[in-house]
Write a protein that holds these residues in place. Sequence first.
Motif, short mmCIF file in Angstrom:
data_model
loop_
_atom_site.label_atom_id
_atom_site.label_comp_id
_atom_site.label_asym_id
_atom_site.label_seq_id
_atom_site.Cartn_x
_atom_site.Cartn_y
_atom_site.Cartn_z
N THR A 1 54.91 15.09 203.91
CA THR A 1 54.83 13.81 203.21
C THR A 1 54.54 12.66 204.17
O THR A 1 53.87 11.71 203.81
N ALA A 2 55.03 12.74 205.43
CA ALA A 2 54.77 11.68 206.40
C ALA A 2 53.29 11.57 206.72
O ALA A 2 52.77 10.47 206.92
N PHE A 3 52.60 12.70 206.76
CA PHE A 3 51.18 12.70 207.14
C PHE A 3 50.24 12.84 205.95
O PHE A 3 49.02 12.93 206.14
N SER A 4 50.76 12.83 204.73
CA SER A 4 49.90 13.05 203.57
C SER A 4 48.88 11.93 203.40
O SER A 4 47.77 12.16 202.90
N LEU A 5 49.23 10.71 203.83
CA LEU A 5 48.25 9.62 203.78
C LEU A 5 47.07 9.90 204.70
O LEU A 5 45.97 9.38 204.50
N CYS A 6 47.29 10.72 205.73
CA CYS A 6 46.24 11.02 206.71
C CYS A 6 45.40 12.24 206.32
O CYS A 6 44.19 12.26 206.57
N PHE A 7 46.04 13.27 205.75
CA PHE A 7 45.28 14.51 205.53
C PHE A 7 44.88 14.75 204.08
O PHE A 7 44.21 15.74 203.79
N SER A 8 45.25 13.87 203.14
CA SER A 8 44.93 14.12 201.73
C SER A 8 43.42 14.27 201.52
O SER A 8 42.97 15.11 200.75
N ALA A 9 42.62 13.47 202.22
CA ALA A 9 41.16 13.54 202.07
C ALA A 9 40.58 14.82 202.65
O ALA A 9 39.49 15.25 202.25
N ALA A 10 41.30 15.45 203.60
CA ALA A 10 40.78 16.66 204.23
C ALA A 10 40.83 17.86 203.30
O ALA A 10 40.03 18.79 203.44
N PHE A 11 41.73 17.83 202.31
CA PHE A 11 41.92 18.99 201.44
C PHE A 11 41.35 18.81 200.04
O PHE A 11 41.29 19.77 199.28
N PHE A 12 40.94 17.59 199.70
CA PHE A 12 40.44 17.34 198.35
C PHE A 12 39.18 16.48 198.40
O PHE A 12 38.96 15.73 199.35
N PRO A 13 38.31 16.59 197.39
CA PRO A 13 37.06 15.85 197.38
C PRO A 13 37.30 14.35 197.50
O PRO A 13 38.33 13.82 197.06
N THR A 14 36.35 13.66 198.11
CA THR A 14 36.44 12.22 198.29
C THR A 14 36.52 11.52 196.95
O THR A 14 35.82 11.85 196.01
N GLY A 15 37.41 10.55 196.86
CA GLY A 15 37.57 9.81 195.61
C GLY A 15 38.63 8.75 195.73
O GLY A 15 38.91 8.25 196.81
N ASN A 16 39.26 8.42 194.64
CA ASN A 16 40.32 7.43 194.59
C ASN A 16 41.51 7.88 195.44
O ASN A 16 41.95 9.02 195.35
N GLN A 17 42.05 6.93 196.27
CA GLN A 17 43.14 7.30 197.17
C GLN A 17 44.38 7.75 196.40
O GLN A 17 45.04 8.73 196.77
N THR A 18 44.70 7.06 195.31
CA THR A 18 45.87 7.43 194.53
C THR A 18 45.70 8.82 193.93
O THR A 18 46.64 9.61 193.87
N ALA A 19 44.46 9.15 193.51
CA ALA A 19 44.20 10.49 192.95
C ALA A 19 44.38 11.57 194.02
O ALA A 19 44.94 12.64 193.76
N GLN A 20 43.91 11.29 195.24
CA GLN A 20 44.09 12.25 196.33
C GLN A 20 45.58 12.44 196.64
O GLN A 20 46.04 13.56 196.87
N LEU A 21 46.32 11.33 196.64
CA LEU A 21 47.76 11.41 196.87
C LEU A 21 48.46 12.18 195.76
O LEU A 21 49.44 12.89 195.99
N LEU A 22 47.95 12.03 194.53
CA LEU A 22 48.51 12.79 193.42
C LEU A 22 48.33 14.28 193.64
O LEU A 22 49.22 15.08 193.34
N ASN A 23 47.16 14.68 194.16
CA ASN A 23 46.91 16.09 194.43
C ASN A 23 47.85 16.63 195.51
O ASN A 23 48.45 17.70 195.35
N THR A 24 47.98 15.89 196.64
CA THR A 24 48.88 16.35 197.70
C THR A 24 50.33 16.31 197.25
O THR A 24 51.13 17.17 197.61
N SER A 25 50.69 15.32 196.44
CA SER A 25 52.06 15.24 195.93
C SER A 25 52.33 16.35 194.93
O SER A 25 53.46 16.83 194.81
N GLY A 26 51.28 16.75 194.19
CA GLY A 26 51.44 17.86 193.26
C GLY A 26 51.77 19.14 193.99
O GLY A 26 52.63 19.92 193.56
N ILE A 27 51.10 19.38 195.12
CA ILE A 27 51.41 20.56 195.93
C ILE A 27 52.81 20.42 196.54
O ILE A 27 53.55 21.40 196.65
N PHE A 28 53.18 19.19 196.91
CA PHE A 28 54.55 18.94 197.39
C PHE A 28 55.56 19.34 196.31
O PHE A 28 56.58 19.97 196.60
#
Length: 429
Positions: free
Chosen positions: A33-60
């Motif tokens: 969670t500390a680094f999710s702001l940094c790596f969210s774009a690496a694992f999901f297609p480029t798009g809205n930042q909140t949407a990328q965070l939703l994807n990484t938070s969903g896996i969390f």
Amino acid sequence: MQPQTPTTAHRIKSIIGGSLGNLVEWYDWYAYTAFSLCFSAAFFPTGNQTAQLLNTSGIFAIGFLMRPIGGWLMGTYADRKGRKTALTFSVLLMSVGSLMIAIVPGYKQIGIIAPIVLLIARMLQGLSVGGEYGTSATYLSEMATKKHRGFYSSFQYVTLIMGQLIALAVLISLQRIFLTEQQLHQWGWRIPFGVGAILAITVMYLRRSLQESASFKQEAEPAAKRGTIKALAEHPRAVLTVMGLTVGGSVAFYTFTTYMQKFLVITSGFSKNSATLISTLTLVVFMLLQPAFGLLSDKIGRKPLLIGFGVLGTICTIPILTALGATKDVWVAFALIMCALIITSGYTAINAVVKAELFPANIRALGVGFPYAIAVSLFGGTAEPLALSFKNNGHQEWFYWYVTGCIALSLLLYLTMKDTKKHSKIETE
């Protein structure tokens, strides 16, 4: 022959050893969670930042859903084979999960396989943490003396918070000293997961030298009958108490710790660096408060602290979050979060010992870990995705009411439960 009662030196060594393992487990868990702001774009297609965070938070959150399975498997194992053995195995699982995250290529390189590997890694870490909580809470509570059980068991959350602090410290060091922001987002986020994997292996060997608790050694029940769901079903009130205790406390904890870094960025408007600094400062003070609250519970009982958390959390959560969302001042934000964390300490410092004191030794690790993991998965693990979802749909204030409602629900239990300090099922030593 009765096992020899541990000396003070043995108790302290065991509590330190168990706590250090707990620290590394939670460092690995929170690095995500500390680094999710940094790596969210690496694992999901480029798009809205909140949407990328939703994807990484969903896996969390999915990692949290594995925690009941871990609580069940590791709790059963700890009750049958010993606390020390289960603690050693749980940290091995965490190491494997961290190593997978450290080395997996990103979405641009391997497409959909990247988030699938991330998901599997978090599932392994979920199994590990699910087993770690119940077993370490049981071990620390059993190794402590009756007089100081609240104080010693509070170190579970000291090391839990310290693990989060170390994850944030690594983030700050990489952000401000060693890497540019571009380097951090491209590849630097892998460093903390690699470090976590190595530390977990180190701690695995450290835990092999721990002393087993006297409560487990003295348990006369045959191993095959320990830690079973059938035996756990004989204590329905204790199981429901663990779950009820956890609802409000876990939502409050995850709201004001793991989610705060993101809240300060996407709601209050702070920079990522400022948000990380504020989170770090509040967590340092929060960590130092735990032994003080644990010691206080040894003096006045567990119930008054839980009621204090329930009442103040119900009254103050909405005003704190509303003011926090509107402030642009670093120190005002620090003070507001600190108020929330002081209130939450009435739960965090003593929840481990309260739960351990509810069960007999033959099912203690399972009884603490399994129902806790169910409740924390349903409420703690979904707090951040739920908050981000409300934010994404323009109804962030609904989340404030949700947190308040969860705390109020737990308050009803706190008011009616017995004080476990006076009715403990951990043997007097």
